[in-house]
Design a protein around this motif. Structure first.
Motif, PDB file in Angstrom:
ATOM      1  N   ARG A  73       0.836  -1.215   0.000  1.00  0.00           N
ATOM      2  CA  ARG A  73       0.000   0.000   0.000  1.00  0.00           C
ATOM      3  C   ARG A  73       0.867   1.259   0.000  1.00  0.00           C
ATOM      4  O   ARG A  73       0.640   2.194  -0.771  1.00  0.00           O
ATOM      5  CB  ARG A  73      -0.926   0.015   1.216  1.00  0.00           C
ATOM      6  CG  ARG A  73      -2.250  -0.665   0.984  1.00  0.00           C
ATOM      7  CD  ARG A  73      -3.255  -0.325   2.075  1.00  0.00           C
ATOM      8  NE  ARG A  73      -2.976  -0.933   3.355  1.00  0.00           N
ATOM      9  CZ  ARG A  73      -3.250  -2.192   3.681  1.00  0.00           C
ATOM     10  NH1 ARG A  73      -3.814  -2.995   2.811  1.00  0.00           N
ATOM     11  NH2 ARG A  73      -2.970  -2.658   4.866  1.00  0.00           N
ATOM     12  N   LYS A  76       2.675   1.661  -3.433  1.00  0.00           N
ATOM     13  CA  LYS A  76       1.824   2.170  -4.517  1.00  0.00           C
ATOM     14  C   LYS A  76       1.458   3.634  -4.296  1.00  0.00           C
ATOM     15  O   LYS A  76       1.260   4.370  -5.256  1.00  0.00           O
ATOM     16  CB  LYS A  76       0.558   1.317  -4.649  1.00  0.00           C
ATOM     17  CG  LYS A  76       0.808  -0.057  -5.239  1.00  0.00           C
ATOM     18  CD  LYS A  76       1.325  -0.010  -6.669  1.00  0.00           C
ATOM     19  CE  LYS A  76       0.218   0.153  -7.669  1.00  0.00           C
ATOM     20  NZ  LYS A  76       0.658  -0.006  -9.067  1.00  0.00           N
ATOM     21  N   ARG A  83       5.079  -2.053  -9.728  1.00  0.00           N
ATOM     22  CA  ARG A  83       4.429  -3.347  -9.894  1.00  0.00           C
ATOM     23  C   ARG A  83       4.645  -4.126  -8.602  1.00  0.00           C
ATOM     24  O   ARG A  83       5.738  -4.089  -8.034  1.00  0.00           O
ATOM     25  CB  ARG A  83       5.025  -4.133 -11.066  1.00  0.00           C
ATOM     26  CG  ARG A  83       4.999  -3.396 -12.382  1.00  0.00           C
ATOM     27  CD  ARG A  83       3.571  -3.084 -12.817  1.00  0.00           C
ATOM     28  NE  ARG A  83       3.523  -2.653 -14.203  1.00  0.00           N
ATOM     29  CZ  ARG A  83       3.442  -1.397 -14.604  1.00  0.00           C
ATOM     30  NH1 ARG A  83       3.410  -0.426 -13.721  1.00  0.00           N
ATOM     31  NH2 ARG A  83       3.383  -1.098 -15.878  1.00  0.00           N
ATOM     32  N   GLU A  97      -9.632  -6.426  -0.245  1.00  0.00           N
ATOM     33  CA  GLU A  97     -10.262  -5.787  -1.401  1.00  0.00           C
ATOM     34  C   GLU A  97      -9.500  -4.553  -1.865  1.00  0.00           C
ATOM     35  O   GLU A  97      -9.338  -4.326  -3.063  1.00  0.00           O
ATOM     36  CB  GLU A  97     -11.707  -5.418  -1.065  1.00  0.00           C
ATOM     37  CG  GLU A  97     -12.506  -5.055  -2.283  1.00  0.00           C
ATOM     38  CD  GLU A  97     -13.977  -4.878  -1.970  1.00  0.00           C
ATOM     39  OE1 GLU A  97     -14.575  -3.993  -2.597  1.00  0.00           O
ATOM     40  OE2 GLU A  97     -14.509  -5.621  -1.125  1.00  0.00           O
ATOM     41  N   GLN A 100      -6.611  -5.587  -4.235  1.00  0.00           N
ATOM     42  CA  GLN A 100      -6.820  -6.425  -5.404  1.00  0.00           C
ATOM     43  C   GLN A 100      -6.376  -5.759  -6.700  1.00  0.00           C
ATOM     44  O   GLN A 100      -5.790  -6.402  -7.560  1.00  0.00           O
ATOM     45  CB  GLN A 100      -8.270  -6.892  -5.476  1.00  0.00           C
ATOM     46  CG  GLN A 100      -8.557  -7.918  -4.401  1.00  0.00           C
ATOM     47  CD  GLN A 100      -9.992  -8.395  -4.404  1.00  0.00           C
ATOM     48  OE1 GLN A 100     -10.778  -8.050  -5.266  1.00  0.00           O
ATOM     49  NE2 GLN A 100     -10.335  -9.205  -3.422  1.00  0.00           N
ATOM     50  N   ALA A 101      -6.634  -4.490  -6.851  1.00  0.00           N
ATOM     51  CA  ALA A 101      -6.239  -3.788  -8.076  1.00  0.00           C
ATOM     52  C   ALA A 101      -4.762  -3.393  -8.061  1.00  0.00           C
ATOM     53  O   ALA A 101      -4.209  -3.049  -9.101  1.00  0.00           O
ATOM     54  CB  ALA A 101      -7.104  -2.547  -8.273  1.00  0.00           C
ATOM     55  N   LEU A 102      -4.122  -3.440  -6.900  1.00  0.00           N
ATOM     56  CA  LEU A 102      -2.741  -2.972  -6.777  1.00  0.00           C
ATOM     57  C   LEU A 102      -1.699  -4.079  -6.944  1.00  0.00           C
ATOM     58  O   LEU A 102      -0.553  -3.805  -7.253  1.00  0.00           O
ATOM     59  CB  LEU A 102      -2.527  -2.317  -5.405  1.00  0.00           C
ATOM     60  CG  LEU A 102      -3.456  -1.176  -5.027  1.00  0.00           C
ATOM     61  CD1 LEU A 102      -3.092  -0.650  -3.632  1.00  0.00           C
ATOM     62  CD2 LEU A 102      -3.417  -0.057  -6.049  1.00  0.00           C
ATOM     63  N   TYR A 104      -0.143  -7.421  -8.652  1.00  0.00           N
ATOM     64  CA  TYR A 104      -0.131  -8.174  -9.901  1.00  0.00           C
ATOM     65  C   TYR A 104      -0.394  -9.658  -9.648  1.00  0.00           C
ATOM     66  O   TYR A 104      -1.179 -10.289 -10.333  1.00  0.00           O
ATOM     67  CB  TYR A 104       1.208  -7.967 -10.636  1.00  0.00           C
ATOM     68  CG  TYR A 104       1.346  -8.879 -11.833  1.00  0.00           C
ATOM     69  CD1 TYR A 104       0.575  -8.663 -12.966  1.00  0.00           C
ATOM     70  CD2 TYR A 104       2.203  -9.971 -11.800  1.00  0.00           C
ATOM     71  CE1 TYR A 104       0.671  -9.517 -14.056  1.00  0.00           C
ATOM     72  CE2 TYR A 104       2.307 -10.820 -12.884  1.00  0.00           C
ATOM     73  CZ  TYR A 104       1.537 -10.591 -14.014  1.00  0.00           C
ATOM     74  OH  TYR A 104       1.620 -11.441 -15.076  1.00  0.00           O
ATOM     75  N   HIS A 126       2.769  -5.677 -17.604  1.00  0.00           N
ATOM     76  CA  HIS A 126       1.344  -5.550 -17.252  1.00  0.00           C
ATOM     77  C   HIS A 126       0.901  -4.101 -17.191  1.00  0.00           C
ATOM     78  O   HIS A 126       1.511  -3.263 -16.640  1.00  0.00           O
ATOM     79  CB  HIS A 126       1.090  -6.244 -15.910  1.00  0.00           C
ATOM     80  CG  HIS A 126      -0.335  -6.242 -15.492  1.00  0.00           C
ATOM     81  ND1 HIS A 126      -1.291  -6.967 -16.153  1.00  0.00           N
ATOM     82  CD2 HIS A 126      -0.966  -5.616 -14.483  1.00  0.00           C
ATOM     83  CE1 HIS A 126      -2.459  -6.779 -15.558  1.00  0.00           C
ATOM     84  NE2 HIS A 126      -2.278  -5.963 -14.541  1.00  0.00           N
TER      85      HIS A 126
END
Length: 126
Positions: A73, A76, A83, A97, A100-102, A104, A126
């Motif tokens: 966290r 990012k 990545r 949750e 999940q988008a952060l 790979y 990606h």
């Protein structure tokens, strides 16, 4: 922490188990990547706050201080293009949750060192 070569992708490896950290680092270096190692989450966050080029965060989830989720966290937030690949030796469980988008990919230990460079390459694309 040494400054990696700026022409090759750099992986920040956060792993508290020394033997595994050395194996993974050697494997990635043999594949042509620069690797910065950290033995705990706090050291990983310090590397992320530094001026070092870091393209991929490869972090264990369970660390002795802050966990890999927190390192991811923070990473990012500090470096939106970072990545993230997480590793765990525990039973698979869904990522929180918010992550999940952060993230790979999550690698289950033990994983094949032979496929790790390919996983990192895929994350970079990606």
């Amino acid at each position: 922490m040494s400054s990696p070569d700026s022409s090759t992708p750099c992986i920040l490896l956060v792993e508290d188990e020394t033997f595994l950290r050395e194996l993974v680092m050697e494997n990635l270096q043999d594949a042509g990547y620069s690797v910065v190692e950290a033995s705990d989450g706090d050291s990983g966050v310090e590397a992320l706050k530094s001026d070092l080029r870091i393209d991929v965060l490869l972090s264990d989830i369970k660390l002795p201080d802050i966990d890999g989720y927190t390192v991811a966290r923070i990473g990012k937030t500090l470096r939106p293009e970072l990545r993230v690949i997480l590793m765990t030796g525990y039973a698979p469980s869904p990522l929180p949750e918010a992550l999940q988008a952060l993230v790979y990919r999550v690698l289950q230990k033990p994983f094949s060192l032979n496929t790790l460079p390919e996983t990192v390459a895929a994350a970079l694309e990606h």
